[in-house]
Write an enzyme that holds these catalytic residues in place. Sequence first.
Site, PDB file in Angstrom:
ATOM      1  N   ASN A  32       6.323   7.214   4.676  1.00  0.00           N
ATOM      2  CA  ASN A  32       5.555   8.400   4.269  1.00  0.00           C
ATOM      3  C   ASN A  32       4.351   8.629   5.185  1.00  0.00           C
ATOM      4  OD1 ASN A  32       3.784   6.434   3.457  1.00  0.00           O
ATOM      5  ND2 ASN A  32       3.619   7.102   1.323  1.00  0.00           N
ATOM      6  N   SER A 124       3.652 -12.695   3.224  1.00  0.00           N
ATOM      7  CA  SER A 124       2.477 -13.008   4.043  1.00  0.00           C
ATOM      8  C   SER A 124       2.037 -14.440   3.804  1.00  0.00           C
ATOM      9  CB  SER A 124       1.358 -12.054   3.621  1.00  0.00           C
ATOM     10  OG  SER A 124       0.140 -12.487   4.148  1.00  0.00           O
ATOM     11  N   TYR A 148      -4.416  -7.627  -2.585  1.00  0.00           N
ATOM     12  CA  TYR A 148      -3.311  -7.496  -1.628  1.00  0.00           C
ATOM     13  C   TYR A 148      -2.396  -8.721  -1.709  1.00  0.00           C
ATOM     14  CZ  TYR A 148      -0.872  -7.982   2.818  1.00  0.00           C
ATOM     15  OH  TYR A 148       0.094  -8.207   3.775  1.00  0.00           O
ATOM     16  N   LYS A 152       1.786  -9.340  -2.926  1.00  0.00           N
ATOM     17  CA  LYS A 152       2.863 -10.056  -2.219  1.00  0.00           C
ATOM     18  C   LYS A 152       3.414 -11.172  -3.105  1.00  0.00           C
ATOM     19  CE  LYS A 152       2.773  -7.700   1.562  1.00  0.00           C
ATOM     20  NZ  LYS A 152       3.851  -6.753   1.856  1.00  0.00           N
TER      21      LYS A 152
HETATM   22  P1  NAD Z   1       1.615  -0.886   8.882  1.00  0.00           P
HETATM   23  O1  NAD Z   1       0.612  -0.290   7.976  1.00  0.00           O
HETATM   24  O2  NAD Z   1       1.483  -0.657  10.347  1.00  0.00           O
HETATM   25  O3  NAD Z   1       3.086  -0.438   8.442  1.00  0.00           O
HETATM   26  C1  NAD Z   1       3.426  -0.178   7.098  1.00  0.00           C
HETATM   27  C2  NAD Z   1       4.169   1.126   7.064  1.00  0.00           C
HETATM   28  O4  NAD Z   1       4.537   1.412   5.697  1.00  0.00           O
HETATM   29  C3  NAD Z   1       3.322   2.301   7.556  1.00  0.00           C
HETATM   30  O5  NAD Z   1       4.064   3.056   8.503  1.00  0.00           O
HETATM   31  C4  NAD Z   1       3.045   3.119   6.286  1.00  0.00           C
HETATM   32  O6  NAD Z   1       2.939   4.491   6.566  1.00  0.00           O
HETATM   33  C5  NAD Z   1       4.262   2.773   5.438  1.00  0.00           C
HETATM   34  N1  NAD Z   1       4.053   2.894   3.990  1.00  0.00           N
HETATM   35  C6  NAD Z   1       3.072   2.346   3.231  1.00  0.00           C
HETATM   36  N2  NAD Z   1       3.247   2.678   1.941  1.00  0.00           N
HETATM   37  C7  NAD Z   1       4.368   3.446   1.879  1.00  0.00           C
HETATM   38  C8  NAD Z   1       5.068   4.090   0.839  1.00  0.00           C
HETATM   39  N3  NAD Z   1       4.642   4.032  -0.433  1.00  0.00           N
HETATM   40  N4  NAD Z   1       6.188   4.790   1.125  1.00  0.00           N
HETATM   41  C9  NAD Z   1       6.638   4.865   2.401  1.00  0.00           C
HETATM   42  N5  NAD Z   1       6.018   4.279   3.437  1.00  0.00           N
HETATM   43  C10 NAD Z   1       4.894   3.583   3.180  1.00  0.00           C
HETATM   44  O7  NAD Z   1       1.645  -2.460   8.586  1.00  0.00           O
HETATM   45  P2  NAD Z   1       2.387  -3.636   9.360  1.00  0.00           P
HETATM   46  O8  NAD Z   1       1.344  -4.469  10.010  1.00  0.00           O
HETATM   47  O9  NAD Z   1       3.505  -3.101  10.154  1.00  0.00           O
HETATM   48  O10 NAD Z   1       2.921  -4.464   8.120  1.00  0.00           O
HETATM   49  C11 NAD Z   1       4.238  -4.303   7.612  1.00  0.00           C
HETATM   50  C12 NAD Z   1       4.383  -5.172   6.371  1.00  0.00           C
HETATM   51  O11 NAD Z   1       4.080  -6.534   6.718  1.00  0.00           O
HETATM   52  C13 NAD Z   1       3.438  -4.805   5.238  1.00  0.00           C
HETATM   53  O12 NAD Z   1       4.132  -4.936   4.014  1.00  0.00           O
HETATM   54  C14 NAD Z   1       2.338  -5.842   5.356  1.00  0.00           C
HETATM   55  O13 NAD Z   1       1.731  -6.083   4.112  1.00  0.00           O
HETATM   56  C15 NAD Z   1       3.110  -7.058   5.838  1.00  0.00           C
HETATM   57  N6  NAD Z   1       2.266  -8.031   6.557  1.00  0.00           N
HETATM   58  C16 NAD Z   1       1.547  -7.617   7.650  1.00  0.00           C
HETATM   59  C17 NAD Z   1       0.717  -8.544   8.311  1.00  0.00           C
HETATM   60  C18 NAD Z   1      -0.121  -8.131   9.495  1.00  0.00           C
HETATM   61  O14 NAD Z   1      -1.054  -8.876   9.860  1.00  0.00           O
HETATM   62  N7  NAD Z   1       0.147  -7.008  10.152  1.00  0.00           N
HETATM   63  C19 NAD Z   1       0.651  -9.892   7.884  1.00  0.00           C
HETATM   64  C20 NAD Z   1       1.422 -10.249   6.777  1.00  0.00           C
HETATM   65  C21 NAD Z   1       2.225  -9.319   6.120  1.00  0.00           C
HETATM   66  N1  UFG Z   2     -12.445 -12.327  12.791  1.00  0.00           N
HETATM   67  C1  UFG Z   2     -13.668 -12.217  13.426  1.00  0.00           C
HETATM   68  N2  UFG Z   2     -14.149 -10.970  13.709  1.00  0.00           N
HETATM   69  C2  UFG Z   2     -13.443  -9.828  13.413  1.00  0.00           C
HETATM   70  C3  UFG Z   2     -12.182  -9.954  12.770  1.00  0.00           C
HETATM   71  C4  UFG Z   2     -11.722 -11.223  12.461  1.00  0.00           C
HETATM   72  O1  UFG Z   2     -14.310 -13.214  13.706  1.00  0.00           O
HETATM   73  O2  UFG Z   2     -13.937  -8.723  13.694  1.00  0.00           O
HETATM   74  C5  UFG Z   2     -11.900 -13.682  12.510  1.00  0.00           C
HETATM   75  C6  UFG Z   2     -11.660 -13.960  11.028  1.00  0.00           C
HETATM   76  O3  UFG Z   2     -12.825 -14.454  10.427  1.00  0.00           O
HETATM   77  C7  UFG Z   2     -10.508 -14.967  11.101  1.00  0.00           C
HETATM   78  C8  UFG Z   2      -9.716 -14.539  12.342  1.00  0.00           C
HETATM   79  O4  UFG Z   2     -10.618 -13.760  13.116  1.00  0.00           O
HETATM   80  O5  UFG Z   2     -11.022 -16.259  11.333  1.00  0.00           O
HETATM   81  C9  UFG Z   2      -8.477 -13.705  12.019  1.00  0.00           C
HETATM   82  O6  UFG Z   2      -8.856 -12.603  11.200  1.00  0.00           O
HETATM   83  P1  UFG Z   2      -7.854 -11.375  10.929  1.00  0.00           P
HETATM   84  O7  UFG Z   2      -8.618 -10.390  10.100  1.00  0.00           O
HETATM   85  O8  UFG Z   2      -7.280 -10.884  12.206  1.00  0.00           O
HETATM   86  O9  UFG Z   2      -6.668 -12.043  10.129  1.00  0.00           O
HETATM   87  P2  UFG Z   2      -6.631 -12.835   8.734  1.00  0.00           P
HETATM   88  O10 UFG Z   2      -6.181 -14.230   9.025  1.00  0.00           O
HETATM   89  O11 UFG Z   2      -7.897 -12.682   8.002  1.00  0.00           O
HETATM   90  O12 UFG Z   2      -5.519 -12.030   7.909  1.00  0.00           O
HETATM   91  C10 UFG Z   2      -4.313 -11.534   8.517  1.00  0.00           C
HETATM   92  C11 UFG Z   2      -3.929 -10.206   7.868  1.00  0.00           C
HETATM   93  C12 UFG Z   2      -3.460 -10.420   6.462  1.00  0.00           C
HETATM   94  C13 UFG Z   2      -2.365 -11.443   6.448  1.00  0.00           C
HETATM   95  C14 UFG Z   2      -2.843 -12.726   7.069  1.00  0.00           C
HETATM   96  C15 UFG Z   2      -1.731 -13.709   7.149  1.00  0.00           C
HETATM   97  O13 UFG Z   2      -5.023  -9.316   7.874  1.00  0.00           O
HETATM   98  O14 UFG Z   2      -2.932  -9.212   5.974  1.00  0.00           O
HETATM   99  O15 UFG Z   2      -3.305 -12.470   8.398  1.00  0.00           O
HETATM  100  O16 UFG Z   2      -2.211 -14.954   7.576  1.00  0.00           O
HETATM  101  F1  UFG Z   2      -1.965 -11.669   5.201  1.00  0.00           F
END
Ligand code: NAD
Ligand code: UFG
Length: 337
Positions: A32, A124, A148, A152
């Site tokens: 979306n 995650s 969040y 999950k």
């Molecule tokens: P992202 O936000 O780039 O991609 C998510 C996509 O889902 C987006 O394109 C958004 O428009 C779409 N979306 C959200 N809600 C929707 C809905 N209700 N209907 C249709 N589309 C919808 O995020 P990402 O980094 O690609 O993450 C993908 C998945 O992996 C997510 O579920 C996120 O929670 C999970 N995840 C991401 C990370 C990370 O660090 N990027 C870490 C752990 C888990």
């Molecule tokens: N950090 C900084 N400065 C910043 C951003 C981050 O020092 O501006 C540090 C954080 O304190 C942490 C590390 O960089 O020590 C990584 O931080 P991120 O925000 O990049 O990632 P997180 O580990 O906090 O979390 C990410 C995603 C979550 C996911 C998780 C899985 O944001 O959605 O990884 O391990 F669930």
Amino acid sequence: MNILVTGGAGYIGTHTLVELLNRGHGAVVIDNFTNSRPESLRRVREITGKSFALYAVDVCDEEALSRAFSENAIDCVIHFAGLKAVGESCERPLAYYRNNLDGMMSLLSAMGRHGVKKLVFSSSATVYRSDVPMPVDEDSPLGSINPYGWTKFMCEQMLRDVVAARPDWSVVLLRYFNPIGAHESGRIGEDPSGIPNNLMPFITQTALGRRPALRIFGNDYPTRDGTGVRDYIHVVDLALGHVAAIEYAEKNAGCEAFNLGTGQGYSVLDLVGAFERVNGVAVPCEIAPRRAGDPATVYSRVEKAEKMLGWRATRTLEEMCRDAWRWQVKNPNGFAE
Ligand code: NAD
Ligand code: UFG
């Protein structure tokens, strides 16, 4: 296989689509565009030379989902669609529970109606309790400290319950560690809206001069250099983990969780140092207070995915830094015009 990819326009979704299409699988995308733009999908088509159907609908809309299933012969679903910002989830918990749980329930219901029984779910590392010993394996105790993470956790529980009731279903829970980097073409990558929450996009925007300095959240953690340690994984390795997971789901029923990480922990200063060295650019930094809710160290045990999926991450921290920077330099405004 023909795979329905929800959230396919996002960061991990686009990289996974490229690897699925390159591998010869078909895809149908649902998004979306709440956190992405159609341009990202145009670039996936450009990189792969392949096309796929797009349904610009909400995964919470079960009737719209049902149309996607009835108009395409779907074998398997990869469910990326969801809201993912930890901080925002604390401010707007209901929006997160609504989107991430309703989306999961509508999808499972539509899958049931259309006889699709294979699902790969984006979980995650945040589903692990933060006080577990590192490296964390898939049997470690679960829990969360933010809405969040709880979404999950709850989706995982829902899926375990569905498989317990329907043992012919196959569900793979992929627990991602910290995906960074971009496709080596520099055509797709992470495109956060507003001020980035995550470390790597903050580093690339600072190196580009869009931000004055990276704020390092805490240098008094019990780690090698006092800064937080994480398991950074190249997004293309992560994407290839999904290809392995759908091929596993094709052959195996039941519900299994896998860590997708490298098994290596790097500190914030390690990442900044590698980025500066590899790309020959400076990243001005300042030390700031710890960010609430951040654990000192998180990294994975990876043996289960190696053994059961036949997958492991191969790309180095240097490649992650090089590819993230290439994407940022070629696309200073992300996918925006
Ligand atoms: P992202 O936000 O780039 O991609 C998510 C996509 O889902 C987006 O394109 C958004 O428009 C779409 N979306 C959200 N809600 C929707 C809905 N209700 N209907 C249709 N589309 C919808 O995020 P990402 O980094 O690609 O993450 C993908 C998945 O992996 C997510 O579920 C996120 O929670 C999970 N995840 C991401 C990370 C990370 O660090 N990027 C870490 C752990 C888990
Ligand atoms: N950090 C900084 N400065 C910043 C951003 C981050 O020092 O501006 C540090 C954080 O304190 C942490 C590390 O960089 O020590 C990584 O931080 P991120 O925000 O990049 O990632 P997180 O580990 O906090 O979390 C990410 C995603 C979550 C996911 C998780 C899985 O944001 O959605 O990884 O391990 F669930």
